[in-house]
Design a protein around this motif. Structure first.
Motif, short mmCIF file in Angstrom:
data_model
loop_
_atom_site.label_atom_id
_atom_site.label_comp_id
_atom_site.label_asym_id
_atom_site.label_seq_id
_atom_site.Cartn_x
_atom_site.Cartn_y
_atom_site.Cartn_z
N ALA A 110 -9.62 12.26 0.82
CA ALA A 110 -9.83 13.39 1.71
C ALA A 110 -8.50 13.76 2.34
O ALA A 110 -8.29 14.81 2.77
N LYS A 111 -7.42 12.79 2.30
CA LYS A 111 -6.13 13.18 2.75
C LYS A 111 -5.28 13.81 1.86
O LYS A 111 -4.11 14.29 2.20
N THR A 112 -5.67 13.85 0.53
CA THR A 112 -4.65 14.28 -0.52
C THR A 112 -5.28 15.95 -0.39
O THR A 112 -6.30 16.29 -0.12
N ARG A 113 -4.11 16.74 -0.95
CA ARG A 113 -4.59 18.09 -0.94
C ARG A 113 -5.19 18.43 -2.14
O ARG A 113 -4.54 18.80 -3.09
N GLY A 114 -6.40 18.25 -2.42
CA GLY A 114 -6.91 18.33 -3.65
C GLY A 114 -7.57 19.90 -3.77
O GLY A 114 -7.36 20.76 -2.76
N PHE A 115 -8.33 20.02 -4.79
CA PHE A 115 -8.77 21.23 -5.23
C PHE A 115 -9.78 21.90 -4.25
O PHE A 115 -9.51 23.07 -3.65
N ALA A 116 -10.45 21.07 -3.77
CA ALA A 116 -11.80 21.64 -2.70
C ALA A 116 -11.03 22.02 -1.52
O ALA A 116 -11.22 23.16 -1.04
N LYS A 130 10.90 12.34 -0.34
CA LYS A 130 11.02 11.71 1.02
C LYS A 130 10.16 10.38 0.84
O LYS A 130 10.33 9.51 1.54
N TRP A 131 8.95 10.55 0.27
CA TRP A 131 8.13 9.51 0.39
C TRP A 131 8.38 8.39 -0.47
O TRP A 131 8.27 7.05 -0.06
N VAL A 132 9.23 8.73 -1.65
CA VAL A 132 9.77 7.57 -2.38
C VAL A 132 10.95 7.01 -1.49
O VAL A 132 11.01 5.78 -1.66
N GLY A 133 11.52 7.63 -0.78
CA GLY A 133 12.72 7.05 0.01
C GLY A 133 12.25 6.18 0.84
O GLY A 133 12.73 5.26 1.43
N ARG A 134 11.23 6.53 1.47
CA ARG A 134 10.45 5.81 2.49
C ARG A 134 9.90 4.48 2.12
O ARG A 134 10.02 3.36 2.67
N PHE A 191 4.30 -0.35 3.05
CA PHE A 191 4.69 0.98 3.22
C PHE A 191 4.00 1.90 4.10
O PHE A 191 4.51 2.64 4.59
N SER A 192 2.82 1.39 4.42
CA SER A 192 1.98 1.91 5.45
C SER A 192 0.83 1.28 5.82
O SER A 192 0.25 0.40 5.17
N ALA A 193 -0.14 1.36 6.82
CA ALA A 193 -1.39 0.96 6.99
C ALA A 193 -2.20 1.20 5.78
O ALA A 193 -2.51 2.14 5.35
N GLU A 194 -2.93 -0.01 5.64
CA GLU A 194 -3.92 0.31 4.67
C GLU A 194 -5.07 1.08 5.00
O GLU A 194 -5.36 1.26 6.07
N ARG A 239 0.99 -1.43 0.22
CA ARG A 239 0.08 -0.16 -0.03
C ARG A 239 0.97 1.24 -0.08
O ARG A 239 1.80 1.40 0.69
N ILE A 240 0.36 2.30 -0.72
CA ILE A 240 1.23 3.60 -0.83
C ILE A 240 0.52 4.64 0.20
O ILE A 240 -0.58 4.42 0.06
N HIS A 241 1.24 5.23 0.88
CA HIS A 241 0.71 6.19 1.92
C HIS A 241 -0.25 7.15 1.08
O HIS A 241 0.17 7.88 0.22
N ALA A 242 -1.14 7.60 2.11
CA ALA A 242 -2.02 8.79 1.60
C ALA A 242 -1.32 10.05 1.21
O ALA A 242 -1.54 10.66 0.18
N ASP A 243 -0.39 10.27 2.14
CA ASP A 243 0.48 11.78 1.94
C ASP A 243 1.30 11.44 0.64
O ASP A 243 1.46 12.41 0.35
N ALA A 244 1.89 10.36 0.43
CA ALA A 244 2.72 9.98 -1.03
C ALA A 244 1.68 10.44 -1.96
O ALA A 244 2.47 11.15 -2.89
#
Length: 313
Positions: free
Chosen positions: A146-152, A119-123, A134-137, A12-17
């Motif tokens: 919701a955790k991505t820095r989206g348009f809204a 930094k996320w690629v390195g992690r 990679f992180s918790a599912e 799993r790829i982290h939401a912040d990535a």
């Protein structure tokens, strides 16, 4: 975590990535044409993704749209996502940004976005090497988005910033910070702004691009309304640029009746007030649509004033 359907261990790829990927894709190009060309190149082996991308949206919205698809089918597109993150994290030159007027501001933002993604690629590489997750599912796709820095989210940040500016006691400082607010708002909608604050004139001068049109921009945040003299001066400035020039006059506290009457039948510019800005910030209308409808009204009637409150939203 084991994938129940396939019986294999799913990375799993982290939401912040994913959020960092959106930010980097949005920031490394200023103009939409090279942005689209780059994405088409990266996705040339995935026409099923390209076919679902809407490049008429802003760069941030298109990037978020791509990330949503990568997240929705992460097991299928995990390698593609990691490849894109890795490749973009290694970018160290930004030729499209370097040739812009605001390059000194744009380049640090791009470098910061790329460094954050790195930094996320390195992690990920570290955890993959240790054969750990990679992180918790994520609990659900909705939580991921919701955790991505989206348009809204960026639009809501701007709404909060605008409200903060309206209550600042130091009005000169508020006027100076208004430049940064407008720059971020115009950038969110890919209007390619070039703005500069004029301390002596309490105004912001610059330009934006929308739908192939070049707009000369003047913005004021006065204690009262903008009067007829200001509008006459701006009309002269726009007309001096040539018959194809267009103008956008932003006045947070609106325009006097005399000023509006003066340009009710013939105008070289459109106007925008605080009510218009707030309609955009609350998501009732997109800024690019607002500008298009104001221009259509001006071309049809000659009237410079067509607030969002008179539109059927």
């Amino acid at each position: 975590m084991t994938d129940v359907q396939s019986g294999v261990t799913a990375k799993r790829i982290h939401a912040d990535a994913y959020g960092a990927l959106i930010e980097a894709l949005t920031t490394i190009y200023w103009n939409k044409v090279p942005f689209e060309q780059d994405l088409r190149r990266r996705l040339r082996e995935h026409p099923e993704l390209l076919a679902r991308l809407d490049f008429t949206l802003t760069k941030r919205e298109t990037s978020a749209q791509l990330v949503e698809m990568l997240v929705a089918e992460e097991q299928r597109y995990c390698e593609l996502a990691i490849e894109m993150m890795t490749d973009i994290s290694r970018i160290d030159t930004f030729p499209n940004l370097a040739k812009q007027v605001d390059a000194e501001d744009l380049l640090p933002q791009a470098r910061e976005a790329v460094a954050h993604l790195a930094k996320w690629v390195g992690r990920h590489a570290e955890i993959a090497e240790e054969r750990e997750k990679f992180s918790a599912e994520l609990a659900a796709h909705r939580d991921q988005v919701a955790k991505t820095r989206g348009f809204a989210e960026v639009r809501d940040e701007l709404r909060q910033d605008f409200l903060r500016l309206t209550t600042m006691a130091d009005r000169q400082r508020a006027g100076i910070e208004f430049e940064g607010f407008l720059h971020r708002l115009f950038t969110l909608f890919d209007l390619e702004p070039t703005l500069a604050y004029n301390l002596s004139g309490e105004q912001i001068d610059g330009s934006i691009y929308h739908d192939t049109n070049h707009y000369i921009v003047e913005a004021k945040w006065l204690a009262g309304t903008v009067e007829a003299k200001h509008l006459r001066d701006f009309d002269g400035k726009v007309r001096f640029k040539g018959k194809n020039a267009l103008g956008l006059f932003v006045s947070v506290n609106g325009f006097s009746e005399g000023g509006k009457d003066l340009f009710r039948q013939s105008t070289s510019f459109i106007t925008m007030d605080g009510g218009d800005l707030f309609s955009v910030l609350e998501g009732r209308i997109r800024l690019d649509e607002l500008i298009a409808r104001k221009l259509e009204h001006a071309n049809r009637t000659g009237d410079c004033y067509f607030p969002a409150t008179q539109m059927h939203l």
